[in-house]
Design a protein around this motif. Structure first.
Motif, mmCIF file in Angstrom:
data_model
loop_
_atom_site.group_PDB
_atom_site.id
_atom_site.type_symbol
_atom_site.label_atom_id
_atom_site.label_comp_id
_atom_site.label_asym_id
_atom_site.label_seq_id
_atom_site.Cartn_x
_atom_site.Cartn_y
_atom_site.Cartn_z
ATOM 1 N N ALA A 71 30.201 34.301 35.739
ATOM 2 C CA ALA A 71 30.914 33.384 35.091
ATOM 3 C C ALA A 71 30.237 31.818 35.394
ATOM 4 O O ALA A 71 31.290 30.859 35.589
ATOM 5 C CB ALA A 71 32.428 33.518 35.540
ATOM 6 N N LYS A 101 37.016 40.351 29.321
ATOM 7 C CA LYS A 101 37.094 38.780 28.878
ATOM 8 C C LYS A 101 37.290 38.869 27.506
ATOM 9 O O LYS A 101 36.614 39.532 26.735
ATOM 10 C CB LYS A 101 35.728 38.316 29.479
ATOM 11 C CG LYS A 101 35.517 38.397 30.945
ATOM 12 C CD LYS A 101 36.470 37.949 31.718
ATOM 13 C CE LYS A 101 35.742 38.071 33.204
ATOM 14 N NZ LYS A 101 37.171 37.623 34.101
ATOM 15 N N ASN A 102 38.292 38.258 26.977
ATOM 16 C CA ASN A 102 38.425 37.739 25.477
ATOM 17 C C ASN A 102 37.792 36.443 25.384
ATOM 18 O O ASN A 102 37.446 35.360 25.647
ATOM 19 C CB ASN A 102 39.712 37.148 25.392
ATOM 20 C CG ASN A 102 40.891 38.542 25.729
ATOM 21 O OD1 ASN A 102 40.507 39.521 25.664
ATOM 22 N ND2 ASN A 102 42.251 38.005 25.909
ATOM 23 N N ASP A 150 44.942 32.730 24.177
ATOM 24 C CA ASP A 150 44.628 33.321 25.180
ATOM 25 C C ASP A 150 43.124 34.206 25.446
ATOM 26 O O ASP A 150 42.655 35.049 25.734
ATOM 27 C CB ASP A 150 45.317 35.123 25.182
ATOM 28 C CG ASP A 150 45.079 35.760 23.997
ATOM 29 O OD1 ASP A 150 44.422 35.759 23.460
ATOM 30 O OD2 ASP A 150 45.757 36.887 23.909
ATOM 31 N N ASN A 174 39.484 33.805 27.393
ATOM 32 C CA ASN A 174 38.651 33.752 28.785
ATOM 33 C C ASN A 174 37.613 32.967 28.647
ATOM 34 O O ASN A 174 37.093 32.276 29.723
ATOM 35 C CB ASN A 174 38.699 35.033 29.545
ATOM 36 C CG ASN A 174 39.820 35.833 29.582
ATOM 37 O OD1 ASN A 174 39.884 36.949 28.735
ATOM 38 N ND2 ASN A 174 40.585 35.593 30.438
ATOM 39 N N SER A 197 39.104 27.387 30.093
ATOM 40 C CA SER A 197 38.573 28.707 30.111
ATOM 41 C C SER A 197 37.950 29.067 31.450
ATOM 42 O O SER A 197 37.730 28.268 32.209
ATOM 43 C CB SER A 197 37.668 28.654 29.022
ATOM 44 O OG SER A 197 36.423 27.781 29.242
ATOM 45 N N GLU A 198 37.929 30.217 31.575
ATOM 46 C CA GLU A 198 36.867 30.615 32.813
ATOM 47 C C GLU A 198 35.710 30.078 32.870
ATOM 48 O O GLU A 198 35.169 29.676 34.089
ATOM 49 C CB GLU A 198 36.882 32.157 32.905
ATOM 50 C CG GLU A 198 36.587 33.010 34.301
ATOM 51 C CD GLU A 198 36.869 34.309 34.435
ATOM 52 O OE1 GLU A 198 36.172 34.948 35.082
ATOM 53 O OE2 GLU A 198 37.748 34.819 33.519
ATOM 54 N N ASN A 206 33.323 36.417 41.079
ATOM 55 C CA ASN A 206 33.621 36.697 39.952
ATOM 56 C C ASN A 206 32.865 37.869 39.367
ATOM 57 O O ASN A 206 33.200 38.486 38.141
ATOM 58 C CB ASN A 206 33.118 35.718 38.919
ATOM 59 C CG ASN A 206 34.041 34.644 38.922
ATOM 60 O OD1 ASN A 206 35.216 34.423 38.414
ATOM 61 N ND2 ASN A 206 33.390 33.448 39.340
#
Length: 644
Positions: free
Chosen positions: A372, A400-401, A444, A446, A470-471, A608
């Motif tokens: 990540a 993950k989206n 939603d 990521n 976001s991630e 992660n």
């Protein structure tokens, strides 16, 4: 008795009249046949065939079926056929190869069954029977037809590779190196191939020529469909505006241009092949009007709006996912278009990253994504940043989206990963890139992926989203060096007014930017990763003191105050906000690994990663840089880690 004589005479007169009429009909028929025979010379030219095809397809698509008196079953069948044809004609113009195939098959049937094209008269359209009369374009299209039967849409790639046509050539008096495919090369290759064409092959070539003049994209029609990096037109040669100026000052130069001794804009067709821009000097649009027609049609998919004098460019995609940019006067000096293709089938790291010890580079890139890390892919135009981004995304965990923001749809990630949670947005005339990125916050996601950070608002939002929304984030940029990347992002924050102080803006950038993968394309067209750079924020270690309170004298207090003042001015002026080092460097044939990833990034990456990937990552770090794995801890990844 008289009545019998009269009857006989009447019968004779009637017989003579009938014989005369029959002879007259026969004579007229022979004259008509003679006329038809004389008309054959012009009937089977490409222009006459094209006119016939236009007329017949127009009749088929515009006929009022309710006036013909058809049965209900036949009416429904004809209605479906009419609708299917109209849909195919429109889809073919948008770049749909299946619709194009349907229209060409119909043209084939019309010419063969209705127009009467046969093995003899087809040579009047294109002189297949006299190879010396064939133009370079004729020969190229014949060879593409034959290669396509064996290689499909890889035909042009196989053709170029077989005869080394993508090699540098030294042509002309100055002997300057160029990437070009010449008329003479096409003539020589055609003679070497010595192809034996059937009537079906010849008619297919004629059908393609008619189609590309009618609903296709002229001389680039088949080239555009091939699996190459792109094709462009109108980007070289003399524009009309220049010819108008020359006409008043240099009549000899104008004469040479009109006699095609000097290339014009309509003679400009280039392909982008494996990182090289290659000029197809043997192909031409013929006229500026034909180039203009192609430019006006090639961008029309999904009704992107009108290309006008006041709106001199359009950026859009075609039905097959190709990106198309079209420009026109007065914005540009001539009509021109640029089609970029992204081969999703080849978007894997193994195919993109080659050369010595490439496996280690690929493995590191996978760990960076799984860990990540915020990654910037940089490089000049045509280096393959977008394709590399498509390949890297494969390594993102499927939990993950993904949310993508682009100027025009290029990544098409749902074609590659149809089972994943992916949604792409793009800029429109009414929705800016900034607004699109704002919407992403509420979907939603990521992982935010920005196809290209090309404007200041998008750069600023990318920094914001990387901090809170976001991630992690992946994006592409055109920066040449890592300091240039930081400065460009910093300046974007300043330009839109988010910050007034350079140091504060730069601090925001280096806090979120973890790694930079820089891709280059050398003079020979090789594309490779030049470096992978890690950004290391510099911690502020100089703190203010209150030692002046311990001093009893004024001089002592002033000295301590001056110490604090020195720290203040150091923070305000020459403070170093970041350092950077290359963890991977290109050495000419492969890669070196000069510097290890810092322990701060290692710790964050391990937090992660999936458990199995953590173990593999530890082994990789030790193998490449001798970094020992952390001490065993059952709660590792959830609490503070201790590095040996």
């Amino acid at each position: 008795m008289n009545w019998a004589v009269n009857l006989g005479i009447s019968i004779m007169i009637i017989g003579i009249i009938v014989i005369g009429i029959l002879r007259s009909i026969k004579k007229n028929k022979e004259q008509e046949e003679e006329i038809d025979i004389n008309e054959d010379d012009q009937t089977y030219t490409l222009d006459m065939m094209l006119a016939f095809v236009k007329k017949r397809l127009d009749e088929i698509t515009k006929v009022n079926l309710y006036d013909i008196g058809l049965s209900e079953e036949e009416l429904e069948r004809r209605k479906n056929k009419k609708y299917e044809l109209k849909k195919a004609i429109k889809g073919a113009t948008y770049g749909d190869v299946n619709d194009k195939k349907y229209v060409k098959e119909l043209i084939y049937d019309l010419l063969y069954k209705e127009y009467g094209v046969n093995e003899i008269n087809i040579n009047k359209a294109i002189p297949f029977n006299v190879p010396s009369l064939l133009s370079a374009q004729d020969k190229f299209e014949i060879m593409m037809h034959e290669y396509k039967k064996s290689f499909g849409y890889e035909a042009l790639t196989e053709f170029i590779k077989k005869y080394n046509l993508a090699d540098l050539k030294y042509i002309g008096g100055n002997a300057k190196p160029r990437y070009v495919i010449t008329d003479q090369e096409i003539h020589d290759i055609f003679e070497y191939e010595n192809m034996q064409l059937t009537f079906e092959d010849k008619l297919s070539v004629v059908v393609q020529r008619i189609y590309q003049k009618y609903k296709g994209f002229s001389s680039i029609d088949e080239v555009r469909d091939m699996n190459i990096d792109g094709v462009s037109g109108g980007v070289s040669g003399l524009p009309d505006s220049f010819l108008a100026q020359v006409a008043q000052t240099d009549s000899d130069y104008l004469k040479q241009a009109l006699e095609a001794k000097v290339p014009r804009a309509c003679d400009s067709i280039w392909i982008f092949f494996q990182g090289k821009s290659i000029h197809l000097s043997f192909l031409t649009f013929g006229t500026d009007a034909e180039l203009k027609r192609v430019c006006q049609n090639i961008y029309k998919y999904n009704n992107p709006g009108q290309l006008s004098d006041t709106n001199g460019y359009k950026v859009n995609e075609m039905k097959d996912g190709s990106r198309v940019v079209v420009v026109r006067p007065a914005f540009a000096e001539t009509w021109a278009f640029f089609v970029r293709k992204f081969d999703t089938k080849k978007a894997t790291l193994e195919q993109l990253v080659t050369y010595e010890n490439c496996e280690d580079v690929i493995e590191l890139m996978r760990y960076l994504v799984k860990g990540a890390r915020i990654i910037a892919l940089t490089g000049e135009q045509g280096t393959g940043k977008t394709t590399m981004l498509m390949a890297i995304i494969e390594s993102i965990y499927e939990t993950k989206n993904l949310r993508i923001q682009e100027m025009a749809f290029e990544l098409h990630l749902r074609k590659i990963y149809p089972t994943r949670n992916i949604l792409s947005f793009r800029e429109t005339e009414t929705v800016s890139g900034q607004e699109g990125l704002d919407v992403q916050k509420k979907t939603d996601g990521n992982v935010n992926i920005v196809g290209e950070v090309a404007s200041d608002p998008v750069a600023a939002w990318m920094i914001q989203s990387a901090q809170v929304a976001s991630e992690f984030t992946l994006f592409t940029h055109h920066a040449k060096t890592f300091p240039n990347l930081v400065k460009a992002l910093r300046n974007s924050l300043l330009k839109i007014g988010m910050f007034n102080d350079e140091k504060t803006a730069e601090e925001q950038v280096v806090e979120v930017l973890n790694f930079n993968i820089h891709i280059v394309k050398d003079f020979r067209g090789r594309r490779y990763i030049e470096r992978i750079t890690e950004c290391i924020p510099v911690e502020d270690v100089d703190e203010y003191t209150f030692d002046h309170q311990k001093e009893n004298t004024v001089i002592g207090k002033v000295d301590k105050f001056m110490d604090n003042a020195t720290i203040y001015f150091k923070k305000s002026t020459n403070k170093e906000l970041y350092k950077y080092h290359n963890v991977v460097e290109w050495n000419g044939n492969g890669w070196n690994f000069p510097n290890a990833i810092t322990k701060e990034n290692i710790k964050a990456m391990r937090n992660n990663m999936d458990t199995s990937d953590v173990s593999k990552f530890d082994d990789y770090l030790y193998r490449k840089w001798g970094v020992e794995k952390p001490k065993e801890n059952p709660d590792f990844g959830k609490s503070e880690e201790i590095f040996l």
